[in-house]
Design a protein around this motif. Structure first.
Motif, PDB file in Angstrom:
ATOM      1  N   TRP A  14      76.759  47.028  15.701  1.00  8.38           N
ATOM      2  CA  TRP A  14      77.558  48.212  16.061  1.00  8.38           C
ATOM      3  C   TRP A  14      79.054  47.907  16.143  1.00  8.38           C
ATOM      4  N   ASN A  15      79.450  46.659  16.416  1.00  4.78           N
ATOM      5  CA  ASN A  15      80.880  46.310  16.269  1.00  4.78           C
ATOM      6  C   ASN A  15      81.267  46.551  14.806  1.00  4.78           C
ATOM      7  N   ARG A  16      80.426  46.037  13.919  1.00  5.47           N
ATOM      8  CA  ARG A  16      80.691  46.154  12.474  1.00  5.47           C
ATOM      9  C   ARG A  16      80.802  47.619  12.063  1.00  5.47           C
ATOM     10  N   ALA A  18      81.548  50.177  13.970  1.00  5.62           N
ATOM     11  CA  ALA A  18      82.465  50.930  14.852  1.00  5.62           C
ATOM     12  C   ALA A  18      81.727  52.031  15.635  1.00  5.62           C
ATOM     13  N   ILE A  19      80.664  51.617  16.311  1.00  8.41           N
ATOM     14  CA  ILE A  19      79.886  52.523  17.170  1.00  8.41           C
ATOM     15  C   ILE A  19      80.018  52.026  18.611  1.00  8.41           C
ATOM     16  N   PHE A  20      80.308  52.943  19.543  1.00  8.45           N
ATOM     17  CA  PHE A  20      80.401  52.555  20.955  1.00  8.45           C
ATOM     18  C   PHE A  20      79.063  51.967  21.402  1.00  8.45           C
ATOM     19  N   THR A  21      79.117  50.787  22.013  1.00  4.60           N
ATOM     20  CA  THR A  21      77.892  50.047  22.295  1.00  4.60           C
ATOM     21  C   THR A  21      77.568  49.966  23.790  1.00  4.60           C
ATOM     22  N   GLY A  22      78.473  49.380  24.570  1.00  6.02           N
ATOM     23  CA  GLY A  22      78.232  49.238  26.000  1.00  6.02           C
ATOM     24  C   GLY A  22      76.947  48.475  26.301  1.00  6.02           C
ATOM     25  N   TRP A  23      76.031  49.090  27.068  1.00  6.32           N
ATOM     26  CA  TRP A  23      74.790  48.410  27.448  1.00  6.32           C
ATOM     27  C   TRP A  23      73.681  48.604  26.403  1.00  6.32           C
ATOM     28  N   GLN A  59      71.053  41.026  24.138  1.00  2.00           N
ATOM     29  CA  GLN A  59      70.671  39.986  23.186  1.00  2.00           C
ATOM     30  C   GLN A  59      71.834  39.463  22.357  1.00  2.00           C
ATOM     31  N   ARG A  60      72.892  40.247  22.152  1.00  2.33           N
ATOM     32  CA  ARG A  60      74.004  39.704  21.362  1.00  2.33           C
ATOM     33  C   ARG A  60      74.674  38.537  22.092  1.00  2.33           C
ATOM     34  N   SER A  61      74.659  38.587  23.412  1.00  5.82           N
ATOM     35  CA  SER A  61      75.212  37.469  24.194  1.00  5.82           C
ATOM     36  C   SER A  61      74.229  36.293  24.237  1.00  5.82           C
ATOM     37  N   ASN A  86      77.051  42.008  31.666  1.00  2.61           N
ATOM     38  CA  ASN A  86      76.906  42.999  30.584  1.00  2.61           C
ATOM     39  C   ASN A  86      78.249  43.596  30.198  1.00  2.61           C
ATOM     40  N   GLU A  87      78.282  44.149  28.985  1.00  2.33           N
ATOM     41  CA  GLU A  87      79.463  44.885  28.517  1.00  2.33           C
ATOM     42  C   GLU A  87      79.749  46.050  29.456  1.00  2.33           C
ATOM     43  N   ARG A  88      80.983  46.527  29.456  1.00  2.00           N
ATOM     44  CA  ARG A  88      81.289  47.750  30.211  1.00  2.00           C
ATOM     45  C   ARG A  88      80.349  48.867  29.742  1.00  2.00           C
ATOM     46  N   HIS A  89      79.801  49.646  30.674  1.00  2.00           N
ATOM     47  CA  HIS A  89      78.948  50.762  30.277  1.00  2.00           C
ATOM     48  C   HIS A  89      79.831  51.886  29.751  1.00  2.00           C
ATOM     49  N   TYR A  90      79.541  52.342  28.526  1.00  2.89           N
ATOM     50  CA  TYR A  90      80.413  53.326  27.882  1.00  2.89           C
ATOM     51  C   TYR A  90      79.938  54.763  28.085  1.00  2.89           C
ATOM     52  N   GLY A  91      79.024  54.976  29.029  1.00  2.00           N
ATOM     53  CA  GLY A  91      78.600  56.337  29.375  1.00  2.00           C
ATOM     54  C   GLY A  91      78.081  57.101  28.164  1.00  2.00           C
ATOM     55  N   LYS A  97      79.774  57.260  16.944  1.00  2.00           N
ATOM     56  CA  LYS A  97      80.713  56.595  16.044  1.00  2.00           C
ATOM     57  C   LYS A  97      82.133  56.839  16.544  1.00  2.00           C
ATOM     58  N   ARG A  98      82.936  55.765  16.527  1.00  2.00           N
ATOM     59  CA  ARG A  98      84.284  55.869  17.080  1.00  2.00           C
ATOM     60  C   ARG A  98      85.132  56.904  16.352  1.00  2.00           C
ATOM     61  N   ASP A  99      85.005  56.964  15.001  1.00  2.00           N
ATOM     62  CA  ASP A  99      85.873  57.910  14.267  1.00  2.00           C
ATOM     63  C   ASP A  99      85.448  59.362  14.504  1.00  2.00           C
ATOM     64  N   TRP A 113      90.120  56.233  26.904  1.00  2.00           N
ATOM     65  CA  TRP A 113      88.744  55.850  27.227  1.00  2.00           C
ATOM     66  C   TRP A 113      88.477  54.381  26.940  1.00  2.00           C
ATOM     67  N   ARG A 114      89.088  53.872  25.858  1.00  2.00           N
ATOM     68  CA  ARG A 114      88.799  52.485  25.477  1.00  2.00           C
ATOM     69  C   ARG A 114      89.597  51.472  26.294  1.00  2.00           C
ATOM     70  N   ARG A 115      90.857  51.804  26.588  1.00  2.00           N
ATOM     71  CA  ARG A 115      91.700  50.733  27.109  1.00  2.00           C
ATOM     72  C   ARG A 115      92.389  50.991  28.445  1.00  2.00           C
ATOM     73  N   GLY A 183      83.274  41.759  25.264  1.00  2.00           N
ATOM     74  CA  GLY A 183      84.715  42.043  25.198  1.00  2.00           C
ATOM     75  C   GLY A 183      85.283  42.486  26.532  1.00  2.00           C
ATOM     76  N   ASN A 184      84.638  43.464  27.172  1.00  2.00           N
ATOM     77  CA  ASN A 184      85.238  44.028  28.378  1.00  2.00           C
ATOM     78  C   ASN A 184      84.841  43.285  29.658  1.00  2.00           C
ATOM     79  N   SER A 185      83.625  42.722  29.722  1.00  2.00           N
ATOM     80  CA  SER A 185      83.327  41.941  30.931  1.00  2.00           C
ATOM     81  C   SER A 185      84.226  40.703  30.963  1.00  2.00           C
ATOM     82  N   THR A 246      89.629  46.769  15.759  1.00  2.00           N
ATOM     83  CA  THR A 246      88.458  47.655  15.682  1.00  2.00           C
ATOM     84  C   THR A 246      87.199  46.969  16.183  1.00  2.00           C
ATOM     85  N   ALA A 247      87.303  45.687  16.572  1.00  2.00           N
ATOM     86  CA  ALA A 247      86.095  44.923  16.939  1.00  2.00           C
ATOM     87  C   ALA A 247      85.372  45.548  18.107  1.00  2.00           C
TER      88      ALA A 247
HETATM   89  O1  LIG Z   1      80.876  48.265  23.831  1.00  2.00           O
HETATM   90  C1  LIG Z   1      81.480  48.305  22.762  1.00  2.00           C
HETATM   91  O2  LIG Z   1      81.514  49.302  22.025  1.00  2.00           O
HETATM   92  C2  LIG Z   1      82.221  47.054  22.305  1.00  2.00           C
HETATM   93  O3  LIG Z   1      81.561  45.930  22.712  1.00  2.00           O
HETATM   94  C3  LIG Z   1      83.611  47.000  22.819  1.00  2.00           C
HETATM   95  O4  LIG Z   1      84.203  48.157  22.503  1.00  2.00           O
HETATM   96  P1  LIG Z   1      85.752  48.474  22.789  1.00  2.00           P
HETATM   97  O5  LIG Z   1      86.545  47.541  21.958  1.00  2.00           O
HETATM   98  O6  LIG Z   1      85.879  49.922  22.392  1.00  2.00           O
HETATM   99  O7  LIG Z   1      85.970  48.288  24.279  1.00  2.00           O
END
Ligand SMILES: O=C(O)[C@H](O)COP(=O)(O)O
Length: 247
Positions: A14-16, A18-23, A59-61, A86-91, A97-99, A113-115, A183-185, A246-247
């Motif tokens: 999902w990094n590849r 560009a889909i919001f992933t979170g948990w 599992q990615r970690s 865990n990654e930040r939960h993206y709700g 998809k990010r776009d 929302w992202r930063r 990335g975010n944790s 975009t990672a």
């Molecule tokens: O959870 C995600 O989508 C990624 O691991 C990090 O995304 P971000 O760069 O939008 O925080």
């Protein structure tokens, strides 16, 4: 001198895409597997020998860590897992998809929302299957800790007890931990370790698959931090690169 290694997992599917992933428990893509192997090669060439490992519940970690341990013939090392890494939960953005989100809400809101440090993305309903309270893996985590969404500030608040209770005692004991996380944790942890302000944290990016070394004093304050690959400091990424990331 106490030392530790932080490692963001290799690129996920999902990094590849560009889909919001979170948990969401998405695995590494082929490039992410290669990144983890390159991280292992850098660690092999370095004089920093880690002796305790941590990963999140995702599992990615875990797979990034396994690839590193396998390449270094260190599969015997103890590995502890914590949901707090865990990654930040993206709700409600998780799985979107990010776009497409950008088309709906515009670039500025997407960036907030992202930063931003304290703004949370829209939250999930408790009945949503994406809520960790509905997933077997989190059955033993008290429900009050399980997020419907998180800001980076929320993420910092749940990562710091992990740092204080599980990592600091090891460092004081002369051990060298490697923490495979997200990335975010990891941005939250770096914010704490480097004393980065709420205003500056939006400019910090942690790249996938690059071991980041911390050297600490006896009070566990940061003396220096650098990427093994090129010696660059953790927070030295040019702002232009951050905006384009975009990672
Ligand atoms: O959870 C995600 O989508 C990624 O691991 C990090 O995304 P971000 O760069 O939008 O925080």
């Amino acid at each position: 001198m106490p030392r530790l290694i932080l490692l963001r997992h290799g690129q996920s599917v999902w990094n590849r895409d560009a889909i919001f992933t979170g948990w969401t428990d998405v695995d590494l893509c082929d490039n992410g597997i290669d990144e983890a192997k390159r991280a292992a090669a850098l660690l092999k060439d370095s004089d920093i020998k880690f002796d305790q490992c941590f990963a999140s519940y995702l599992q990615r970690s875990v797979h990034t860590l396994w690839l590193v341990l396998d390449a270094l013939e260190l599969t015997w090392l103890p590995v502890r897992r914590s949901w707090r890494l865990n990654e930040r939960h993206y709700g409600a953005l998780q799985g979107r998809k990010r776009d497409e989100v950008m088309e709906e809400v515009g670039q500025e809101q997407l960036h907030i929302w992202r930063r931003s440090y304290a703004v949370r993305p829209p939250e999930l309903a408790e009945t949503d299957p994406r809520f960790p309270g509905n997933q077997a893996k989190y059955a033993r985590v008290p429900r009050r800790h399980l997020p419907l969404t998180e800001s980076l500030k929320d993420t910092v608040a749940r990562v710091l007890p992990f740092w204080q209770e599980r990592v600091e005692p090891l460092l004081m004991d002369g051990r060298t931990p490697l923490i495979s996380a997200h990335g975010n944790s990891l941005r939250g942890l770096v914010k704490y370790l480097d004393g980065i302000s709420d205003e500056d944290i939006p400019h910090l990016e942690i790249p996938t698959g690059k071991p980041l070394v911390y050297e600490l004093d006896d009070g566990l304050r940061t003396i220096r931090s650098f990427y093994l690959e090129d010696g660059r400091e953790a927070h030295a990424l040019p702002k232009a690169k951050v905006a384009a990331s975009t990672a």
